[in-house]
Design a protein around this motif. Structure first.
Motif, mmCIF file in Angstrom:
data_model
loop_
_atom_site.group_PDB
_atom_site.id
_atom_site.type_symbol
_atom_site.label_atom_id
_atom_site.label_comp_id
_atom_site.label_asym_id
_atom_site.label_seq_id
_atom_site.Cartn_x
_atom_site.Cartn_y
_atom_site.Cartn_z
ATOM 1 N N SER A 291 13.456 9.339 0.711
ATOM 2 C CA SER A 291 13.369 8.963 -1.057
ATOM 3 C C SER A 291 12.004 10.651 -0.983
ATOM 4 C CB SER A 291 12.236 8.165 -1.648
ATOM 5 O OG SER A 291 12.165 7.038 -1.529
ATOM 6 N N LEU A 292 11.407 11.190 0.098
ATOM 7 C CA LEU A 292 10.585 11.813 0.900
ATOM 8 C C LEU A 292 11.472 13.177 0.316
ATOM 9 C CD1 LEU A 292 8.250 10.713 2.667
ATOM 10 C CD2 LEU A 292 6.882 11.285 0.219
ATOM 11 N N ILE A 293 12.829 12.920 0.736
ATOM 12 C CA ILE A 293 13.950 13.967 0.746
ATOM 13 C C ILE A 293 14.109 14.413 -0.475
ATOM 14 C CG2 ILE A 293 15.935 14.623 1.543
ATOM 15 C CD1 ILE A 293 16.174 13.092 4.255
ATOM 16 N N ILE A 294 14.212 13.875 -1.370
ATOM 17 C CA ILE A 294 14.198 14.026 -3.068
ATOM 18 C C ILE A 294 13.195 14.207 -3.544
ATOM 19 C CG2 ILE A 294 15.468 12.454 -4.644
ATOM 20 C CD1 ILE A 294 16.725 10.566 -3.812
ATOM 21 N N PHE A 295 12.079 14.075 -3.369
ATOM 22 C CA PHE A 295 10.718 14.361 -3.697
ATOM 23 C C PHE A 295 11.156 15.550 -3.990
ATOM 24 C CE2 PHE A 295 6.394 14.877 -3.394
ATOM 25 C CZ PHE A 295 5.873 14.638 -4.233
ATOM 26 N N ASP A 296 11.001 16.068 -2.845
ATOM 27 C CA ASP A 296 10.488 17.425 -1.367
ATOM 28 C C ASP A 296 11.643 18.307 -2.847
ATOM 29 O OD1 ASP A 296 8.953 16.561 -0.023
ATOM 30 O OD2 ASP A 296 10.050 16.679 1.199
ATOM 31 N N SER A 297 12.502 17.922 -2.601
ATOM 32 C CA SER A 297 13.460 19.332 -3.608
ATOM 33 C C SER A 297 13.267 18.872 -5.864
ATOM 34 C CB SER A 297 14.954 18.570 -4.060
ATOM 35 O OG SER A 297 15.297 17.079 -4.483
ATOM 36 N N LEU A 298 12.085 18.565 -5.656
ATOM 37 C CA LEU A 298 12.079 18.189 -7.103
ATOM 38 C C LEU A 298 10.656 18.964 -6.883
ATOM 39 C CD1 LEU A 298 12.659 14.989 -7.994
ATOM 40 C CD2 LEU A 298 14.098 16.449 -8.479
ATOM 41 N N TYR B 44 0.585 -1.129 0.192
ATOM 42 C CA TYR B 44 0.270 -0.229 -0.045
ATOM 43 C C TYR B 44 1.286 1.327 0.035
ATOM 44 C CZ TYR B 44 -3.208 3.658 1.187
ATOM 45 O OH TYR B 44 -4.342 4.675 1.365
ATOM 46 N N LEU B 45 2.107 1.241 0.820
ATOM 47 C CA LEU B 45 3.122 2.623 0.350
ATOM 48 C C LEU B 45 3.903 2.472 -0.881
ATOM 49 C CD1 LEU B 45 4.551 2.138 4.250
ATOM 50 C CD2 LEU B 45 2.547 3.809 3.678
ATOM 51 N N LYS B 46 3.811 1.351 -1.150
ATOM 52 C CA LYS B 46 4.654 1.649 -2.316
ATOM 53 C C LYS B 46 3.955 2.119 -3.213
ATOM 54 C CE LYS B 46 6.047 -2.459 -3.575
ATOM 55 N NZ LYS B 46 6.687 -3.295 -4.806
ATOM 56 N N PHE B 47 2.175 1.969 -3.161
ATOM 57 C CA PHE B 47 0.742 1.947 -4.199
ATOM 58 C C PHE B 47 1.349 3.416 -4.195
ATOM 59 C CE2 PHE B 47 -3.250 3.547 -4.192
ATOM 60 C CZ PHE B 47 -3.289 4.031 -5.513
ATOM 61 N N LEU B 48 0.759 4.112 -2.781
ATOM 62 C CA LEU B 48 0.965 6.040 -2.964
ATOM 63 C C LEU B 48 2.182 6.688 -2.568
ATOM 64 C CD1 LEU B 48 -0.305 5.883 0.922
ATOM 65 C CD2 LEU B 48 -1.549 6.587 -0.742
ATOM 66 N N TYR B 49 3.721 6.008 -2.592
ATOM 67 C CA TYR B 49 4.943 6.049 -3.467
ATOM 68 C C TYR B 49 4.738 6.177 -5.143
ATOM 69 C CZ TYR B 49 9.297 7.108 -4.707
ATOM 70 O OH TYR B 49 10.770 7.292 -5.751
ATOM 71 N N THR B 50 3.768 5.669 -5.606
ATOM 72 C CA THR B 50 4.200 5.380 -7.626
ATOM 73 C C THR B 50 3.024 6.551 -7.522
ATOM 74 O OG1 THR B 50 4.483 2.461 -6.847
ATOM 75 C CG2 THR B 50 3.170 4.038 -9.278
ATOM 76 N N LYS B 51 1.953 6.122 -6.613
ATOM 77 C CA LYS B 51 0.968 7.740 -7.349
ATOM 78 C C LYS B 51 0.936 9.140 -6.895
ATOM 79 C CE LYS B 51 -3.464 8.639 -5.535
ATOM 80 N NZ LYS B 51 -4.966 9.283 -4.833
ATOM 81 N N MET B 52 1.863 9.476 -5.943
ATOM 82 C CA MET B 52 2.744 10.533 -5.728
ATOM 83 C C MET B 52 3.987 10.966 -6.826
ATOM 84 S SD MET B 52 5.928 11.961 -2.610
ATOM 85 C CE MET B 52 6.836 10.284 -3.220
ATOM 86 N N THR B 53 5.094 9.668 -7.401
ATOM 87 C CA THR B 53 6.284 10.208 -8.187
ATOM 88 C C THR B 53 4.893 10.350 -9.882
ATOM 89 O OG1 THR B 53 6.362 7.459 -8.591
ATOM 90 C CG2 THR B 53 7.628 9.574 -7.302
ATOM 91 N N THR B 54 4.300 9.704 -9.666
ATOM 92 C CA THR B 54 3.267 9.759 -11.145
ATOM 93 C C THR B 54 2.345 10.511 -11.720
ATOM 94 O OG1 THR B 54 2.872 7.331 -11.544
ATOM 95 C CG2 THR B 54 1.215 8.552 -12.836
ATOM 96 N N ALA B 55 2.222 11.531 -10.229
ATOM 97 C CA ALA B 55 1.637 12.799 -10.413
ATOM 98 C C ALA B 55 3.208 13.718 -10.783
ATOM 99 C CB ALA B 55 1.088 13.374 -8.632
ATOM 100 N N LEU B 56 3.850 13.620 -10.044
ATOM 101 C CA LEU B 56 5.593 14.201 -10.622
ATOM 102 C C LEU B 56 6.219 14.917 -12.001
ATOM 103 C CD1 LEU B 56 7.276 16.461 -8.934
ATOM 104 C CD2 LEU B 56 8.921 14.864 -8.718
#
Length: 252
Positions: free
Chosen positions: A100-107, A60-72
């Protein structure tokens, strides 16, 4: 066609995982029922249950992460990015996705056009970004791009020198996450060689880029042609950039 292939692959992968979990669940239920000893029943039921719940929680966490990165990267929708991020943070009680969130936040900060905020965020997490060659590569690339939009060529050249060290190093130790043609283009721009910058960018195939990368690619091309006073090309590439940037913001 490519989008259909990856969508089909994703669905097939999810169905495959679901099938595996169903088989595992049936095995645990069967073992629990057929085992005569009470202690064994408890062992199968509790042990299997914990493993299954843990696996489903991680999926489920991977699903949320994929959803997050897809939106980005594919939808370039900052509002959806933040919404998905909040949900992941809420349910990631063990902070397994902290890096992963640290990298995501920078983007995200970069996509908001908050280049100074992006630089401060990366400096705040300096130790994390210097923890592996891949993260360090992202660190210097993000800085290079931020300084490009902040119009600070001297700092761009410093970042460029750091990235060139990767180009001449053993690439088995890191993943070339970004095109060196783009990096060379940005370095050429910092040196005032804008025709050369465009030639480097022309070597890149936009078909291999996701929506976010295309937005940056076309916007950089538009910037380079603007410096050369080629208004026709500026209009052309800005139109292409707007096609992909959605809610992204660009400075410079």
């Amino acid at each position: 066609m490519k989008k259909f292939f990856w969508n089909s692959y994703s669905v097939t992968k999810q169905l495959g995982l679901l099938f595996i979990y169903l088989i595992f669940t049936l095995y645990i239920v069967t073992a629990t029922i057929t085992t005569p000893a009470l202690s064994a029943k408890l062992l199968y039921a509790l042990g299997g249950g914990v493993i299954l719940v843990g696996a489903l929680y991680y999926e489920y966490l991977k699903f949320l992460y994929t959803k997050m990165t897809t939106a980005l990267t594919m939808q370039t929708d900052l509002a959806q990015c933040k919404k998905a991020r909040e949900k992941l943070v809420k349910y990631d009680i063990f902070n397994g996705f902290k890096g992963s969130l640290i990298i995501f936040d920078s983007l995200c900060l970069m996509d908001e056009g908050n280049y100074q905020g992006c630089l401060e965020h990366m400096n705040q997490h300096h130790d994390f970004f210097h923890g592996s060659p891949d993260y360090l590569f992202i660190f210097w690339y993000n800085q290079l791009l931020c300084y490009y939009f902040l119009k600070e060529p001297t700092k761009m050249l410093y970042c460029g020198d750091k990235l060139r060290e990767f180009k001449h190093s053993d690439q088995k130790h890191f993943s070339p996450l970004f095109s060196f043609d783009e990096i060379d283009a940005l370095i050429a721009s910092a040196n005032g060689l804008h025709q050369k910058s465009i030639r480097h960018l022309d070597k890149i195939s936009p078909k291999r880029l996701n929506a976010r990368e295309k937005a940056y690619y076309y916007h950089i091309l538009a910037n380079e042609y603007r410096i050369l006073n080629d208004s026709k090309q500026v209009g052309h590439y800005l139109k292409l950039a707007r096609k992909y940037q959605n809610t992204m913001h660009f400075g410079g």
